[in-house]
Design an enzyme around this catalytic site. Structure first.
Site, short mmCIF file in Angstrom:
data_model
loop_
_atom_site.label_atom_id
_atom_site.label_comp_id
_atom_site.label_asym_id
_atom_site.label_seq_id
_atom_site.Cartn_x
_atom_site.Cartn_y
_atom_site.Cartn_z
CE LYS A 173 -1.91 3.33 1.94
NZ LYS A 173 -2.12 4.96 1.63
N GLY A 226 6.60 4.99 7.60
CA GLY A 226 5.87 6.26 7.83
C GLY A 226 6.05 7.03 9.44
N GLY A 231 2.71 4.35 12.93
CA GLY A 231 2.89 2.95 12.64
C GLY A 231 3.01 2.40 14.39
CD GLU A 248 13.28 0.83 9.82
OE1 GLU A 248 13.50 2.51 9.90
OE2 GLU A 248 13.45 0.34 10.05
CB CYS A 282 12.85 9.05 9.12
SG CYS A 282 13.83 8.06 7.17
CD GLU A 380 9.64 12.71 11.89
OE1 GLU A 380 8.97 12.70 12.03
OE2 GLU A 380 10.85 11.97 11.09
P1 NDP Z 1 1.89 8.52 7.82
O1 NDP Z 1 2.55 8.02 8.89
O2 NDP Z 1 -0.07 8.97 7.96
O3 NDP Z 1 1.55 7.41 6.29
C1 NDP Z 1 2.68 6.75 6.14
C2 NDP Z 1 1.47 5.47 5.58
O4 NDP Z 1 1.03 4.42 6.59
C3 NDP Z 1 1.04 6.34 4.30
O5 NDP Z 1 0.88 4.54 3.15
C4 NDP Z 1 -0.22 6.13 4.31
O6 NDP Z 1 -1.67 5.83 3.69
C5 NDP Z 1 -0.68 5.09 5.42
N1 NDP Z 1 -1.29 5.17 6.47
C6 NDP Z 1 -2.29 6.00 6.72
N2 NDP Z 1 -2.78 6.26 8.37
C7 NDP Z 1 -3.24 4.30 8.49
C8 NDP Z 1 -3.57 3.36 9.02
N3 NDP Z 1 -4.40 3.90 10.29
N4 NDP Z 1 -3.27 2.55 9.02
C9 NDP Z 1 -1.78 1.84 8.15
N5 NDP Z 1 -1.62 2.81 7.17
C10 NDP Z 1 -2.15 3.90 7.40
O7 NDP Z 1 2.36 9.53 7.63
P2 NDP Z 1 2.38 10.50 6.19
O8 NDP Z 1 2.08 10.90 4.86
O9 NDP Z 1 0.81 11.46 6.70
O10 NDP Z 1 3.24 12.03 6.76
C11 NDP Z 1 3.45 12.24 8.39
C12 NDP Z 1 4.30 12.96 8.98
O11 NDP Z 1 4.52 11.33 9.34
C13 NDP Z 1 5.22 13.50 8.62
O12 NDP Z 1 5.16 14.95 9.28
C14 NDP Z 1 6.36 12.84 9.38
O13 NDP Z 1 6.88 13.25 10.40
C15 NDP Z 1 6.20 11.22 8.87
N6 NDP Z 1 6.54 10.85 8.44
C16 NDP Z 1 8.16 9.80 9.20
C17 NDP Z 1 8.69 9.53 7.51
C18 NDP Z 1 10.06 8.69 7.89
O14 NDP Z 1 10.08 7.81 7.07
N7 NDP Z 1 10.15 8.17 8.60
C19 NDP Z 1 7.62 9.67 6.38
C20 NDP Z 1 6.31 9.82 6.01
C21 NDP Z 1 6.63 10.80 6.73
P3 NDP Z 1 -2.14 7.44 3.56
O15 NDP Z 1 -1.42 7.57 1.85
O16 NDP Z 1 -3.46 7.46 2.88
O17 NDP Z 1 -1.19 8.41 3.43
#
Ligand code: NDP
Length: 484
Positions: A173, A226, A231, A248, A282, A380
């Site tokens: 996904k 994410g 997470g 991660e 990250c 962050e």
């Molecule tokens: P999210 O954690 O929201 O998204 C990461 C993935 O999880 C996306 O594919 C998202 O779907 C999916 N997701 C969202 N909600 C759920 C759920 N309830 N169950 C399962 N999967 C889900 O990150 P965002 O993209 O919204 O970014 C927000 C913040 O996250 C950033 O500001 C940053 O702080 C952090 N982040 C950290 C990252 C890292 O590499 N460590 C990477 C990206 C973000 P969808 O496509 O619908 O959003």
């Protein structure tokens, strides 16, 4: 319109609903995708289950899987330009960086191909004359992968080829903001020889598609990258079905400069470390900890260099900082900057969005006079914002570095080997860079302590996440003795 990729073919979503992606730099529509549902995930998991339980992939030799992973890497290279352009259009990252990420992704597939031939168990010949113990490493099954928008193809390439190398199958996904290159990758892997059903991609929203994948009873492992908040939800859903879960998550990584460091060498990596990928990273070195003896001079040099960063159209090869992913992320950055200006720190550079006819851009921003309890030192931001703190002693910098819920990575610059190792050993983070910053190699494990996650990707231990151990005990020769 691009459909889901299920069972080795383009597959319509059950409802026929769709969504589009928009270029963060140009406000133009980039892609038109199927808006998935929980039942689309169910179909994808069924395809992955059949491919695992009855298909050829887990039963192939490591040599056969390796050659297909290598062929996929070759196709990533062949399509570097197209993939990089799509990545730039959906994510806003600079095109030269996107091309380098496609090269790095291909390298991950090639490294994972070596693991297809090397991942193995153990044999115990030490259990007694009549006994032999075998520890077999078997593929864990169907892996659900949920990925974010900041490094779409690179992050899926930190998971998928490693799971495939040991014979697992996958349901992916990708982020709703950047699904394009992941769907293209699935097609390339298919062309390279990955059998039907081994890779499945369902596009759509996290709340529906992602959550169904996390809780699905027929998924054996979940691998998530994410935010820490999501997470936790993914881990809770995985826990309800007792499936293995690796995470991660975020970071607030300290980048430490001691007074004896080669300051000329440290300057560019400090600026790169925080503004790379617009700070949407990250691993961002967003907390700069300066020895107070060099703090003033080094701060001025950081500001002068940051002032020269080319910010703008990510399709321009000269651009180093592109567009912010979307309006909510831009608003989040602005909130932190506003907080920074009222909490007692000093705004020394930037702090504003850049007015442009299209898209959303934010100035490289520097705060100094930051103290460890401030939000801009602890949370962050995921934007181009540097927070500068100072320290007097080694002990104090270790204390400040560890004063966070996160523990993803840290950098330090010093000419003293004792300082380098003492500080490295005492910082609770998954990666420490000494006299370098944000280097990465497929051979070296990556992951975090604390709120930065669970488990490790990359390196030879990465396949632990995707394998089960099975013990086989063998009696050799005739039996003597009995229980009764
Ligand atoms: P999210 O954690 O929201 O998204 C990461 C993935 O999880 C996306 O594919 C998202 O779907 C999916 N997701 C969202 N909600 C759920 C759920 N309830 N169950 C399962 N999967 C889900 O990150 P965002 O993209 O919204 O970014 C927000 C913040 O996250 C950033 O500001 C940053 O702080 C952090 N982040 C950290 C990252 C890292 O590499 N460590 C990477 C990206 C973000 P969808 O496509 O619908 O959003």
């Amino acid at each position: 319109m691009v459909h889901h990729w299920i069972g080795g073919t383009n597959t319509r979503s059950e409802t026929g609903d769709r969504f589009t992606t928009v270029s963060p730099a140009h406000d133009a529509t980039v892609g038109d995708y199927a808006l998935g549902t929980a039942s689309d995930i169910d179909r994808a998991v069924r395809a992955a289950r059949v491919a695992f339980d009855a298909g050829p992939w887990p039963r192939m030799s490591g040599q056969e899987r390796a050659s297909i992973l290598n062929a996929t890497a070759d196709l990533i290279d062949t399509h570097n330009d197209d993939l990089a352009r799509l990545e730039t259009l959906e994510s806003g990252k600079p095109i030269t960086q996107a091309k380098a990420e496609m090269n790095a992704a291909a390298d991950l597939w090639r490294y994972a191909a070596t693991l297809a031939r090397h991942t193995c168990g153990e044999a115990y010949n030490s259990l007694g004359e009549n006994k032999l113990g075998l520890v077999l490493r078997e593929p864990a099954g169907v892996v659900g992968m949920i990925t974010p928008w900041n490094f779409p193809l690179l992050i899926i390439s930190q998971k998928l080829p490693f799971a495939l190398s040991v014979g697992c199958t996958a349901v992916i996904k990708p982020s709703e903001l950047t699904p394009g290159t992941t769907l293209q990758l699935a097609g390339l892997a298919h062309d390279a020889g990955v059998p039907k059903g081994v890779i499945n991609v369902v596009t759509g929203l996290g709340a529906s598609v992602g959550s169904r994948l996390s809780e699905h009873p027929d998924v054996d492992v979940i691998s998530f990258t994410g935010s820490t908040a999501v997470g936790r939800q993914v881990a809770a859903a995985a826990g309800r079905n007792l499936k293995r879960c690796s995470l991660e998550l975020g970071g607030k990584n300290p980048h430490i400069i001691f007074a004896d460091a080669d300051l000329d060498a440290a300057l560019d990596p400090v600026v790169f470390g925080v503004y790379f990928n617009m700070g949407e990273c990250c691993n961002s070195g967003s907390r700069l900890l300066l020895d107070e003896r060099i703090a003033q001079e080094f701060t001025e040099r950081v500001i002068e260099l940051a002032r020269t960063i080319p910010v703008g159209d990510p399709l321009d090869p000269a651009t180093k900082v592109g567009a912010i992913i979307n309006i909510p992320q831009l608003e989040k950055i602005k909130r932190y900057v506003s907080n920074g200006t009222t909490c007692g720190s000093r705004l020394r550079l930037g702090g504003h969005s850049i007015p442009t006819p299209t898209g959303r851009f934010f100035e490289p921003t520097v705060f100094d006079g930051v103290t460890p309890e401030m939000a801009i030192a602890r949370e962050e931001i995921f934007g181009p914002v540097l927070s500068i703190l100072t320290f007097k002693t080694k002990e104090e910098t270790i204390q400040i570095a560890n004063d966070t819920l996160y523990g993803l990575s840290a950098g330090l610059w010093t000419a003293n080997v004792d300082t380098a190792f003492e500080v490295s050993r005492n910082i609770r983070a998954g990666t420490i860079w000494i006299n370098c910053f944000m280097d990465g190699y497929p051979e070296l494990p990556f992951g975090g302590y604390g709120d930065s996650g669970l488990g490790r990707e990359l390196g030879r231990f990465s396949t632990d996440e995707f394998t089960e151990l099975k013990t086989v005990q063998l009696h050799i020769g005739g039996h003597t003795g009995s229980w009764l």
